[in-house]
Write a protein that holds these residues in place. Structure first.
Motif, mmCIF file in Angstrom:
data_model
loop_
_atom_site.group_PDB
_atom_site.id
_atom_site.type_symbol
_atom_site.label_atom_id
_atom_site.label_comp_id
_atom_site.label_asym_id
_atom_site.label_seq_id
_atom_site.Cartn_x
_atom_site.Cartn_y
_atom_site.Cartn_z
ATOM 1 N N ARG A 99 81.056 79.530 -32.431
ATOM 2 C CA ARG A 99 81.858 80.742 -32.305
ATOM 3 C C ARG A 99 81.003 81.877 -31.762
ATOM 4 N N TRP A 100 81.665 82.800 -31.058
ATOM 5 C CA TRP A 100 80.956 83.897 -30.427
ATOM 6 C C TRP A 100 81.864 85.109 -30.298
ATOM 7 N N LYS A 101 81.208 86.261 -30.292
ATOM 8 C CA LYS A 101 81.895 87.527 -30.008
ATOM 9 C C LYS A 101 81.141 88.170 -28.858
ATOM 10 N N LEU A 102 81.892 88.572 -27.852
ATOM 11 C CA LEU A 102 81.304 89.213 -26.684
ATOM 12 C C LEU A 102 81.890 90.607 -26.527
ATOM 13 N N GLN A 103 81.092 91.488 -25.957
ATOM 14 C CA GLN A 103 81.540 92.842 -25.661
ATOM 15 C C GLN A 103 81.372 93.103 -24.168
ATOM 16 N N HIS A 104 82.407 93.662 -23.577
ATOM 17 C CA HIS A 104 82.369 94.070 -22.176
ATOM 18 C C HIS A 104 82.515 95.581 -22.127
ATOM 19 N N GLU A 105 81.703 96.201 -21.301
ATOM 20 C CA GLU A 105 81.864 97.620 -21.020
ATOM 21 C C GLU A 105 82.285 97.735 -19.562
ATOM 22 N N VAL A 106 83.326 98.522 -19.321
ATOM 23 C CA VAL A 106 83.830 98.740 -17.962
ATOM 24 C C VAL A 106 83.542 100.198 -17.602
ATOM 25 N N PHE A 107 82.903 100.397 -16.460
ATOM 26 C CA PHE A 107 82.513 101.730 -16.006
ATOM 27 C C PHE A 107 83.268 102.094 -14.737
ATOM 28 N N ASN A 108 83.650 103.363 -14.618
ATOM 29 C CA ASN A 108 84.305 103.807 -13.395
ATOM 30 C C ASN A 108 83.267 104.007 -12.297
ATOM 31 N N GLU A 109 83.731 104.427 -11.139
ATOM 32 C CA GLU A 109 82.857 104.559 -9.969
ATOM 33 C C GLU A 109 81.731 105.576 -10.186
ATOM 34 N N ALA A 110 81.974 106.566 -11.052
ATOM 35 C CA ALA A 110 80.957 107.578 -11.347
ATOM 36 C C ALA A 110 79.989 107.113 -12.436
ATOM 37 N N GLY A 111 80.197 105.875 -12.931
ATOM 38 C CA GLY A 111 79.310 105.351 -13.960
ATOM 39 C C GLY A 111 79.676 105.755 -15.375
ATOM 40 N N LYS A 112 80.853 106.332 -15.555
ATOM 41 C CA LYS A 112 81.316 106.749 -16.886
ATOM 42 C C LYS A 112 81.986 105.563 -17.588
ATOM 43 N N LEU A 113 81.669 105.397 -18.859
ATOM 44 C CA LEU A 113 82.267 104.312 -19.641
ATOM 45 C C LEU A 113 83.766 104.542 -19.739
ATOM 46 N N SER A 114 84.552 103.576 -19.269
ATOM 47 C CA SER A 114 86.005 103.712 -19.217
ATOM 48 C C SER A 114 86.735 102.855 -20.234
ATOM 49 N N ALA A 115 86.134 101.726 -20.610
ATOM 50 C CA ALA A 115 86.779 100.852 -21.596
ATOM 51 C C ALA A 115 85.732 99.946 -22.228
ATOM 52 N N VAL A 116 86.007 99.557 -23.464
ATOM 53 C CA VAL A 116 85.182 98.579 -24.168
ATOM 54 C C VAL A 116 86.122 97.467 -24.608
ATOM 55 N N ILE A 117 85.790 96.256 -24.209
ATOM 56 C CA ILE A 117 86.616 95.087 -24.527
ATOM 57 C C ILE A 117 85.782 94.151 -25.387
ATOM 58 N N THR A 118 86.325 93.764 -26.532
ATOM 59 C CA THR A 118 85.641 92.780 -27.368
ATOM 60 C C THR A 118 86.514 91.531 -27.445
ATOM 61 N N VAL A 119 85.859 90.392 -27.357
ATOM 62 C CA VAL A 119 86.573 89.117 -27.473
ATOM 63 C C VAL A 119 85.866 88.260 -28.514
ATOM 64 N N TYR A 120 86.679 87.575 -29.305
ATOM 65 C CA TYR A 120 86.171 86.651 -30.311
ATOM 66 C C TYR A 120 86.676 85.283 -29.908
ATOM 67 N N GLY A 121 85.741 84.342 -29.708
ATOM 68 C CA GLY A 121 86.147 83.028 -29.223
ATOM 69 C C GLY A 121 85.300 81.905 -29.777
ATOM 70 N N ALA A 122 85.582 80.731 -29.269
ATOM 71 C CA ALA A 122 84.888 79.519 -29.707
ATOM 72 C C ALA A 122 84.992 78.496 -28.581
ATOM 73 N N TRP A 123 84.378 77.351 -28.815
ATOM 74 C CA TRP A 123 84.435 76.240 -27.868
ATOM 75 C C TRP A 123 85.413 75.203 -28.402
ATOM 76 N N LEU A 124 86.285 74.712 -27.535
ATOM 77 C CA LEU A 124 87.322 73.755 -27.910
ATOM 78 C C LEU A 124 87.060 72.414 -27.244
ATOM 79 N N ASP A 125 87.074 71.355 -28.037
ATOM 80 C CA ASP A 125 87.039 69.994 -27.509
ATOM 81 C C ASP A 125 88.436 69.740 -26.947
ATOM 82 N N LEU A 126 88.540 69.554 -25.639
ATOM 83 C CA LEU A 126 89.842 69.449 -24.979
ATOM 84 C C LEU A 126 90.549 68.123 -25.225
ATOM 85 N N VAL A 127 89.848 67.131 -25.764
ATOM 86 C CA VAL A 127 90.469 65.848 -26.096
ATOM 87 C C VAL A 127 90.960 65.871 -27.539
ATOM 88 N N LYS A 128 90.072 66.225 -28.453
ATOM 89 C CA LYS A 128 90.410 66.252 -29.881
ATOM 90 C C LYS A 128 91.228 67.477 -30.265
#
Length: 147
Positions: A88-117
């Motif tokens: 399992r993992w949690k990732l954070q993304h920061e999105v910046f506008n053209e002027a370099g100002k922080l515009s959004a913070v996105i956090t995702v919580y995920g895991a790895w899935l065995d696609l057969v089981k």
């Protein structure tokens, strides 16, 4: 390792208010994740060969500043949390506008899935280093799995 991608925005990214559509932020974050995997020499085809894939349990976007029509952006990825076995993992993304100002913070919580089981799994040994060298957030925490 810091990982940031610069993007040229598209007309389709914007809404009637002439600012970036809310789901576009998440689309760019997903693109950054895929490019990060590729930077680590892991492609979607590699995941397919191993019959494993990333899944999301939760995605949260905090909007801070508008991105206007025609602006280019940059977005990064940092590791916010990771379980000891890497399942399992949690990732954070920061999105910046053209002027370099922080515009959004996105956090995702995920895991790895065995696609057969269709069950959660750990990455194959050859992929275990995926998040090892990734930049960590200041508030990085180990994800403790409940038994």
């Amino acid at each position: 390792m810091s990982f940031t991608v610069n993007f040229t925005t598209r007309w389709a990214d914007f809404d009637a208010n002439i600012h970036m559509r809310h789901t576009s932020y998440n689309d760019y974050a997903a693109e950054v994740r895929l490019r990060y995997f590729k930077e680590k020499n892991i492609t979607i085809k590699d995941f397919g060969k191993e019959k494993i894939g990333p899944i999301l349990f939760e995605e949260n976007t905090r909007f801070l500043k508008e991105i206007h029509l025609g602006e280019n952006i940059s977005a990064n990825v940092k590791v916010l949390g990771l379980s000891r076995n890497g399942e399992r993992w949690k990732l954070q993304h920061e999105v910046f506008n053209e002027a370099g100002k922080l515009s959004a913070v996105i956090t995702v919580y995920g895991a790895w899935l065995d696609l057969v089981k269709r069950k959660l799994t750990v990455l194959p040994t050859k992929f275990q280093e995926l998040f090892k060298d990734a930049e960590k957030t200041e508030d990085f925490e180990e994800i403790i799995l409940k038994k």
